[in-house]
Design an enzyme around this catalytic site. Structure first.
Site, PDB file in Angstrom:
ATOM      1  CG  ASP A 100      43.780  46.444  40.597  1.00 47.12           C
ATOM      2  OD1 ASP A 100      43.142  47.515  40.661  1.00 47.12           O
ATOM      3  OD2 ASP A 100      44.562  46.062  41.492  1.00 47.12           O
ATOM      4  CB  SER A 118      45.501  48.937  47.934  1.00 50.27           C
ATOM      5  OG  SER A 118      45.226  50.076  47.191  1.00 50.27           O
ATOM      6  CG  HIS A 171      42.318  47.605  44.101  1.00 46.36           C
ATOM      7  ND1 HIS A 171      43.618  47.579  43.661  1.00 46.36           N
ATOM      8  CD2 HIS A 171      42.315  48.333  45.242  1.00 46.36           C
ATOM      9  CE1 HIS A 171      44.362  48.265  44.508  1.00 46.36           C
ATOM     10  NE2 HIS A 171      43.603  48.733  45.480  1.00 46.36           N
ATOM     11  CG  ASP A 202      41.136  31.142  29.049  1.00 35.98           C
ATOM     12  OD1 ASP A 202      40.125  30.486  28.731  1.00 35.98           O
ATOM     13  OD2 ASP A 202      41.084  32.221  29.669  1.00 35.98           O
TER      14      ASP A 202
END
Ligand SMILES: *[C@@H]1O[C@H](CO)[C@@H](O)[C@H](O)[C@H]1NC(C)=O
Ligand SMILES: *[C@@H]1O[C@H](CO)[C@@H](O)[C@H](O)[C@H]1NC(C)=O
Ligand SMILES: *[C@@H]1O[C@H](CO)[C@@H](O)[C@H](O)[C@H]1NC(C)=O
Ligand SMILES: *[C@@H]1O[C@H](CO)[C@@H](O)[C@H](O)[C@H]1NC(C)=O
Ligand SMILES: *[C@@H]1O[C@H](CO)[C@@H](O)[C@H](O)[C@H]1NC(C)=O
Ligand SMILES: *[C@@H]1O[C@H](CO)[C@@H](O)[C@H](O)[C@H]1NC(C)=O
Ligand SMILES: *[C@@H]1O[C@H](CO)[C@@H](O)[C@H](O)[C@H]1NC(C)=O
Ligand SMILES: *[C@@H]1O[C@H](CO)[C@@H](O)[C@H](O)[C@H]1NC(C)=O
Length: 539
Positions: free
Chosen positions: A403, A188, A444, A261
């Site tokens: 995030d 971050s 995050h 996927d």
């Protein structure tokens, strides 16, 4: 002091075999002749002693650490102004010959004691961290203004750089030998700090690991204001409650995007392969409004999931990607990023404490790009001084696709600007020194339904240590191996602990793929990393 010959010989013998610390080294330690660095304390913690330290930003309360010496410093950052920063150096008795600097999140405001204790010392690194020149919480920006220019510069880059220099000197005097190698780990704002060092002070580190970097600070803050305007206030017709995000939007995103996927597991491996269409949730007449979306809400979602441009087509920042909805409410509605963004515009840009997000306009983006208070932006694509053959530094970057605070698009954007710069200006191959890893489903820096434990900051300290300390599972060992043995990381293996707590056991392991590769399910046990490969496919 006159020592008998036996002790001299013993001392020489010990010094020659290995550099290590001890209680008496620590208790007797003083710092000799380092200009502008004041030594304030050295405290010895025997193995398994209670380490209970806290400051405005970070804390640790553990009693399982190996023996170490905690050295505290005050660094004068500008002699004219008398500005200063606090720095700590944690020196394990059983030293591995390396230093590790750990970064700070958000507005910082304290030495990152939690990562010194959870990452550096247990793995034998001498750890360095600074409060960046002020005391305060992650979201607090009031210290900066108005016009506290030296504090802003300290936070922007100066405190970290001076701390690395001072910390290396402490290490040298304490162990009576200089560190062999110097590393960095941060996420971050800590990612921003690491990239700033790579760009401006290439000599400081040999290997740098940065997660979800806030490196395009000016644009990140503008984007965060924009994202909040898309959802707030709670009285506006485009507002969506946390329950709607979690119970209505999240399941629909998974219904539309998860199966691409090959595995319907609540994790979207490459969210760029799916363009989420919120229209499917449009309210029908008479439908309970908590279970569907209005036209205003659908428009807001289109803005939230798109790259953001100002009206004049200036690119601002990437958008959200499908897959983190259970957490996106907290990013959008003022929990962290919004407070930092508002504090930034109030205390560093406009110097108007009455400024609100509703005062934002595109002129402010231009103004903040021009001012760049504290030179916080770390966006220079020319990293040749760090990675070129004279220095041979290595850089690993990672991001989570889910995030909620910094768009993953930013990590890719910076990597691509470096890639383009190197191709246009040098013969260097980016793969030889800079690799970018993506973590499907990770929020995050950590968290989410994701293989989000792989040895970086904020992971072990949030009950998610790496599965093993080897270079395949531990990003710190991976950067060390790359720097010292020339073995570049191809994939890493992350682990998800049930409910993100190691106490609940391993949920699954997954490879973390290096950009531009993405995770592909091969078949077999979906909880095992060996059932997946990293493959290239066009987004
Ligand atoms: C300082 O070092 C000396 C010699 O190594 C040792 O005897 C003494 O105990 C140390 N002082 C403290 C306070 O530990
Ligand atoms: C460092 O120590 C010197 C000498 O004691 C003192 O004059 C100075 O104020 C100290 N600096 C800081 C930033 O504390
Ligand atoms: C650590 O310190 C805090 C604050 O002083 C205190 O509440 C806590 O009980 C301490 N932890 C231990 C294990 O003593
Ligand atoms: C140091 O602080 C003084 C006083 O605020 C300022 O004029 C000067 O530009 C600063 N120097 C640096 C290198 O930041
Ligand atoms: C530094 O590296 C050299 C060579 O690998 C090694 O012999 C030495 O022990 C290392 N120094 C420390 C302090 O670990
Ligand atoms: C606000 O203060 C900062 C720091 O002193 C300065 O760089 C900036 O120019 C000021 N902003 C305005 C709009 O005057
Ligand atoms: C509307 O849906 C919400 C969420 O499912 C529920 O809590 C609420 O009771 C419903 N209201 C009505 C009137 O059915
Ligand atoms: C990139 O940085 C290197 C090292 O600082 C410098 O020598 C070179 O001129 C720069 N290249 C460009 C194109 O700016």
């Amino acid at each position: 002091m006159h020592l008998p010959p036996l002790f001299v010989l013993l001392g020489l013998a010990l010094g020659a075999t290995a550099a290590s610390g001890s209680q008496s080294t620590c208790s007797n330690f003083t710092l000799d002749d380092v200009p502008n660095v004041n030594f304030t304390a050295a405290t010895y913690y025997p193995a398994n002693a209670l380490v209970n330290i806290s400051n405005a930003y970070s804390s640790i309360d553990e009693s399982n650490l190996p023996a170490f010496c905690r050295v505290e410093l005050v660094i004068t950052t500008n002699t004219t102004a008398g500005s200063s920063a606090l720095t700590e150096v944690w020196l394990p008795d059983d030293w591995n010959g390396r230093v590790l600097t750990v970064g700070n999140g958000g507005m910082a405001g304290g030495v990152t004691v939690t990562e010194l204790g959870h990452v550096a010392v247990p793995q034998g690194f001498a750890g360095i961290s600074t409060n960046t020149g002020h005391d305060g919480t992650t979201n607090d920006g009031a210290w900066a203004g108005p016009h506290n220019d030296n504090a802003i510069v300290d936070w922007g880059w100066r405190a970290v750089h001076l701390s690395v220099l001072a910390g290396k000197e402490v290490v040298k005097q304490y162990y009576e030998t200089a560190a062999n190698k110097s590393y960095y780990l941060g996420c971050s704002n800590g990612g921003r700090q690491g990239l700033k060092e790579v760009q401006e002070f290439p000599e400081d580190f040999d290997g740098v690991v940065v997660g979800s970097p806030a490196n395009w600070w000016t644009h990140l803050q503008a984007w965060s204001i924009h994202m909040n305007l898309n959802t707030e206030p709670s009285t506006s017709p485009h507002f969506m409650t946390e329950d709607m995000w979690q119970d209505v939007i999240a399941p629909e995103v998974m219904r539309q995007c998860d199966e691409y996927d090959g595995l319907t597991d609540g994790i979207i491996n490459d969210p760029r392969t799916c363009s989420f269409r919120p229209e499917t949730l449009t309210c029908r007449p008479g439908q309970n409004a908590s279970t569907c979306l209005t036209g205003d809400q659908i428009s807001a979602l289109h803005r939230i999931y798109a790259d953001y441009y100002e009206a004049d087509q200036t690119y601002v920042f990437g958008g959200y990607y499908p897959g983190g909805e259970a957490r996106y409410y907290s990013g959008l509605v003022g929990k962290t990023q919004f407070k930092i963004g508002r504090a930034y515009f109030q205390f560093m840009v406009t110097n108007d404490t009455s400024w609100t997000i509703h005062d934002y306009n595109a002129d402010l983006l231009a103004l903040t790009d021009e001012l760049d208070p504290g030179q916080a932006n770390a966006i220079d694509p020319n990293i040749t001084a760090f990675v070129g053959p004279e220095h041979n530094g290595k850089l690993i970057q990672y991001f989570g696709w889910a995030d909620e605070l910094i768009s993953p698009g930013n990590a890719i954007h910076y990597y691509e600007t470096v890639h383009q710069f190197l191709r246009a200006n040098t013969h260097l191959d980016i793969n030889d020194f800079y690799r970018l890893f993506s973590v499907p489903g990770m929020n995050h820096c950590h968290g989410g339904l994701a293989a989000n434990a792989f040895g970086s900051v904020e992971q072990a300290s949030n009950n998610s240590p790496p599965l093993s300390l080897d270079a395949d599972h531990n990003i710190l060992a991976a950067i060390v191996r790359w720097v010292e043995e020339g073995v570049a990381p191809d994939t890493l293996t992350g682990v998800y602990y049930n409910d993100n707590d190691v106490a609940n056991g391993v949920g699954f392991t997954r490879p973390l793929c290096r950009y531009p590769y993405n995770l592909r399910y091969l078949g077999g046990d979906p909880n095992s990393a060996s059932s997946f490969e990293c493959a290239f496919h066009q987004a």
